[in-house]
Scaffold this motif. Sequence first.
Motif, mmCIF file in Angstrom:
data_model
loop_
_atom_site.group_PDB
_atom_site.id
_atom_site.type_symbol
_atom_site.label_atom_id
_atom_site.label_comp_id
_atom_site.label_asym_id
_atom_site.label_seq_id
_atom_site.Cartn_x
_atom_site.Cartn_y
_atom_site.Cartn_z
ATOM 1 N N UNK A 18 -0.406 13.958 7.473
ATOM 2 C CA UNK A 18 -0.842 13.886 8.856
ATOM 3 C C UNK A 18 0.146 14.510 9.819
ATOM 4 N N UNK A 19 1.421 14.486 9.451
ATOM 5 C CA UNK A 19 2.469 15.079 10.278
ATOM 6 C C UNK A 19 2.777 16.524 9.874
ATOM 7 N N UNK A 20 1.998 17.029 8.922
ATOM 8 C CA UNK A 20 2.176 18.393 8.404
ATOM 9 C C UNK A 20 3.553 18.602 7.784
ATOM 10 N N UNK A 21 4.131 17.517 7.260
ATOM 11 C CA UNK A 21 5.419 17.592 6.562
ATOM 12 C C UNK A 21 5.110 17.782 5.081
ATOM 13 N N UNK A 22 4.908 19.035 4.698
ATOM 14 C CA UNK A 22 4.407 19.315 3.369
ATOM 15 C C UNK A 22 5.412 18.970 2.267
ATOM 16 N N UNK A 23 6.694 19.148 2.540
ATOM 17 C CA UNK A 23 7.708 18.842 1.532
ATOM 18 C C UNK A 23 7.702 17.359 1.196
ATOM 19 N N UNK A 24 7.657 16.516 2.219
ATOM 20 C CA UNK A 24 7.634 15.077 1.994
ATOM 21 C C UNK A 24 6.308 14.642 1.378
ATOM 22 N N UNK A 25 5.218 15.258 1.822
ATOM 23 C CA UNK A 25 3.907 14.928 1.263
ATOM 24 C C UNK A 25 3.874 15.225 -0.229
ATOM 25 N N UNK A 70 3.945 4.844 -2.030
ATOM 26 C CA UNK A 70 4.109 6.298 -2.117
ATOM 27 C C UNK A 70 2.869 7.018 -1.607
ATOM 28 N N UNK A 71 1.702 6.482 -1.940
ATOM 29 C CA UNK A 71 0.436 7.064 -1.489
ATOM 30 C C UNK A 71 0.357 7.080 0.029
ATOM 31 N N UNK A 72 0.652 5.939 0.661
ATOM 32 C CA UNK A 72 0.590 5.862 2.122
ATOM 33 C C UNK A 72 1.599 6.782 2.790
ATOM 34 N N UNK A 73 2.793 6.863 2.220
ATOM 35 C CA UNK A 73 3.810 7.756 2.779
ATOM 36 C C UNK A 73 3.380 9.216 2.636
ATOM 37 N N UNK A 74 2.729 9.518 1.524
ATOM 38 C CA UNK A 74 2.240 10.886 1.341
ATOM 39 C C UNK A 74 1.171 11.252 2.354
ATOM 40 N N UNK A 75 0.251 10.308 2.618
ATOM 41 C CA UNK A 75 -0.788 10.550 3.613
ATOM 42 C C UNK A 75 -0.193 10.718 4.999
ATOM 43 N N UNK A 76 0.786 9.887 5.316
ATOM 44 C CA UNK A 76 1.426 9.998 6.629
ATOM 45 C C UNK A 76 2.120 11.352 6.784
ATOM 46 N N UNK A 77 2.776 11.796 5.723
ATOM 47 C CA UNK A 77 3.445 13.099 5.767
ATOM 48 C C UNK A 77 2.431 14.229 5.938
#
Length: 340
Positions: A161-168, A152-159
Amino acid sequence: MSCFDRSVRVLFLRSLLILLGTLPFIVSARAQNQRDANDQNIFRGNRAELRVTLRDTHGQVIAVSATVKLYRMGTLTNQQITNNGHVSFILPMIGDYTVAASAAGFKPEQRDVSVQVEVESEIDIRMLRDSTIPEGSPVAGRPVLAPKAQDAFNKGLEALGQNNMKEAEKQIGEAAKLAPGHPDVLYAQGVLYLRQRKWPEAQEVLLKATQVDPSHSQAFSALGMAYVNENKYDAAVPALETAARLEPANWETQWALAEAYYRHEQYDEALKNAQEALTKSNGKAPEIELLVAESLVAVSRYEDAGQVLRQYVKNHGDRPDAAKARKWLERLKADGKIKG
């Protein structure tokens, strides 16, 4: 007081990079000698892959608990824990990155890397043993996230980085539920709140991160910027000073500290740190010259400020802030501070 414009440059997490800085270098693509390119793409699609190996000063692979973090534009985009000295990152895009490594019994180290082609690349990070810890002594490593929390942490960081705030928000929130007291998770929450312009919330979690891990330089740097965004320079300066002490070669942290000193009217310190940040940046951020000029004016070194501004206009006249430099020059001339 300087007569220059006082608007704060928000350096969102640019100051959260790294440990013992070095000059950037281009990664050589050696993977084509090891694996067929078509096979690579099965696992990483059309994205670049960066393989990192941790070695000691004798060239031996470090087989101890280590954390390797990947940053882009000052934002943490991924991290991995290793016990065998090897990690591999699938990069979200080509460009400039920083890889920071901390290993039990060794001093932290980092490398700046520019990946410009979508192939597999490799770098070695040489790490110095911490002389304060006798070789062979047991050393506690950083706390390790459980697999679900790490995912979950890695997916949050990736989001992020992609400026996908909802997913982050979703993924970092999940990581916080699974590992609420982990300093890296608290740091990620702070990054998220900074992006959302929630300064008090960012300050709360980042302060907690620094209390849990007093060596977490990125958390101190982010905390300092959270204070800067609310003009709390009395609090921002100590946080950024700590971050700079923990990562003395991190020019972005030093730039942020110079800004905070300037806003706090500590002009001598602002000038010193701005000049050092400019030198360490190796041309990556010429706009630091404008802060140098501001600080020179603040300490009444007008001719030196004028020289810096003239050089900036000459070398960077096509940049948007060149107009500001020209305006400052004209103001200094009009006020009789420099010769025409």
